[in-house]
Design a protein around this motif. Sequence first.
Motif, PDB file in Angstrom:
ATOM      1  N   ARG A 385      21.944  25.827 113.942  1.00  0.00           N
ATOM      2  CA  ARG A 385      22.814  24.652 113.291  1.00  0.00           C
ATOM      3  C   ARG A 385      24.357  25.027 113.495  1.00  0.00           C
ATOM      4  O   ARG A 385      24.812  26.018 112.937  1.00  0.00           O
ATOM      5  CB  ARG A 385      22.836  24.576 111.442  1.00  0.00           C
ATOM      6  N   ALA A 386      24.946  24.212 114.355  1.00  0.00           N
ATOM      7  CA  ALA A 386      26.158  24.711 114.850  1.00  0.00           C
ATOM      8  C   ALA A 386      27.102  24.912 113.696  1.00  0.00           C
ATOM      9  O   ALA A 386      28.419  25.618 113.880  1.00  0.00           O
ATOM     10  CB  ALA A 386      26.798  23.588 115.848  1.00  0.00           C
ATOM     11  N   GLU A 387      27.220  24.089 112.631  1.00  0.00           N
ATOM     12  CA  GLU A 387      28.336  24.432 111.559  1.00  0.00           C
ATOM     13  C   GLU A 387      28.051  25.522 110.978  1.00  0.00           C
ATOM     14  O   GLU A 387      29.030  25.843 110.237  1.00  0.00           O
ATOM     15  CB  GLU A 387      28.020  23.004 110.519  1.00  0.00           C
ATOM     16  N   LEU A 388      27.060  26.254 110.929  1.00  0.00           N
ATOM     17  CA  LEU A 388      26.862  27.533 110.285  1.00  0.00           C
ATOM     18  C   LEU A 388      27.301  28.728 111.108  1.00  0.00           C
ATOM     19  O   LEU A 388      27.878  29.660 110.450  1.00  0.00           O
ATOM     20  CB  LEU A 388      25.515  27.722 109.893  1.00  0.00           C
ATOM     21  N   GLY A 389      27.403  28.493 112.359  1.00  0.00           N
ATOM     22  CA  GLY A 389      27.808  29.621 113.049  1.00  0.00           C
ATOM     23  C   GLY A 389      26.992  30.954 112.856  1.00  0.00           C
ATOM     24  O   GLY A 389      25.842  30.941 112.806  1.00  0.00           O
ATOM     25  N   ALA A 390      27.717  32.264 113.132  1.00  0.00           N
ATOM     26  CA  ALA A 390      27.031  33.605 112.700  1.00  0.00           C
ATOM     27  C   ALA A 390      27.291  33.497 111.304  1.00  0.00           C
ATOM     28  O   ALA A 390      28.209  34.350 110.883  1.00  0.00           O
ATOM     29  CB  ALA A 390      27.456  34.572 113.642  1.00  0.00           C
ATOM     30  N   CYS A 391      26.358  33.208 110.557  1.00  0.00           N
ATOM     31  CA  CYS A 391      26.807  33.107 109.195  1.00  0.00           C
ATOM     32  C   CYS A 391      26.186  34.360 108.096  1.00  0.00           C
ATOM     33  O   CYS A 391      25.320  34.962 108.745  1.00  0.00           O
ATOM     34  CB  CYS A 391      26.349  31.712 108.285  1.00  0.00           C
ATOM     35  N   HIS A 392      26.675  34.207 106.908  1.00  0.00           N
ATOM     36  CA  HIS A 392      25.883  35.223 105.987  1.00  0.00           C
ATOM     37  C   HIS A 392      24.590  34.967 106.033  1.00  0.00           C
ATOM     38  O   HIS A 392      23.853  33.908 106.024  1.00  0.00           O
ATOM     39  CB  HIS A 392      26.686  35.039 104.745  1.00  0.00           C
TER      40      HIS A 392
END
Length: 476
Positions: A385-392
């Motif tokens: 999901r592009a909006e999350l990026g490398a997320c928590h």
Amino acid sequence: MTAVAHTSYGTLRGDGRGDVVVFRGVPYAAAPTGERRWRPTQPAPSWVGVREAVAFGPIPPQDISPERLAKRGLTMSEDCLTLNIWTPAADDSRRPVLVFLHGGGQAQGHGSAPLLDGSRLARRGDIVVVTVNFRLGVLGSLYAPDWHGAESTNLTVRDQKSALQWVREQIGAFGGDPGAITVAGQSSGAIAIAALLAGGCELFDRAILQSGGLERVRSEAAASAVAAQLGTLMRAEDPDVADILAAQRGIDSGFVPPQGPFHPCVDGDVIAEHPLVVARTRPMPAIPVLAGTTRDEWRIFDAPLGEDVFTEQYVRDRAQALAGETHDADVVVATYRADRQSLRDVAGAMVTDYHFTAPTEQFVRAHAAHGNAVFRYELQWPSPRAELGACHDSCLPLLFGNLEAAPSLAGTDEAARHMSDVVQDLWLEFTRGGDPWERYDRVGGSTMLLGSECRVAREHRAEQLALWERRYPAYG
């Protein structure tokens, strides 16, 4: 395959149907029920005969619906102080041990989550993997010594110490080496490890801190304020778990900056001083530490907000809330806008650094300055999901290899599987006592960037991290 382990408490029979033996729901302490609800962790009782350890124990009380519990096949109870062990064999081998403390703001989560299944990691590394349940929320973090006595504080951390003590004493029965224990934690689990290190805990030999918001160890005043809120919200004089959880839902958890109302607090006992202060001012246990964050930690928390929220004024207000009186908010925003295009990215990056990256860097920098081996990383592998990026949380499926358990965090394709293999191999090298990459030794020192390309960088985002130098107790 032998699926029986002989501990000093009694004999356990685990699940030996695969190529990894699993012991589930193993009690490491007495049930914190009745008169023990607000008391320090007590030793587990012994038993006679063979105890079956093939089913996970109840999860700690937390805000989760009965429907969701039933869907996941879970039960919830205060009688929750158990751990789970994955081992290649319960034999006389002395394998390295990885004990994992889950995150969830010290209010959510459990060691039996599918995402934390230790089978793949134990098999790949020929190690023993342990996950732990501990008290959460108000039941684990209430600071009310006047109500329940001086030993009623930081019960979550007390539980975690008891679990580590149990592992040190008993893991040899499961094919593990009691002299080669690595404790790993993510998010609030990493905060707990920082607190344990600051308190001089010597129940583990190496430590891994993943995505810890280390500035969120609370002051006595902040913890007392949460207790006061609870006092006004609690309706029953003799509350049951449902009453406590209902009151807990009314406590303001904050957003930016994150308040962390259930995180550990400086109580003068379990945690005598803020970990960032301790790290800067005196040596902690002289053990190697591997620590880092994901590149876009905060994006997952901003994801529900619409694009119209991120105006120039909103981003400036967020910068002011984070920086306080220590910096000009406009300077902070300008620093982050230099290499980011959208205001959403600017807003998220500021909280990522304030809450996660900068305090982690300061903690490990101080530990390295005392001559200890430190290995720093930044996970850059993006979510599908592009909006999350490398997320928590994206580090979790990669570390445990359970990509299918959370497909939106790291993906499930061949590239994601390769990234998982890379992360596992590096963490396993550290767990076995090796150096997974070049050591970190100073501000701007060596940082392993883990993404489609893995490489060691220097001076990585040093200018942005330096903005927060004087924002934490270590520098205040």
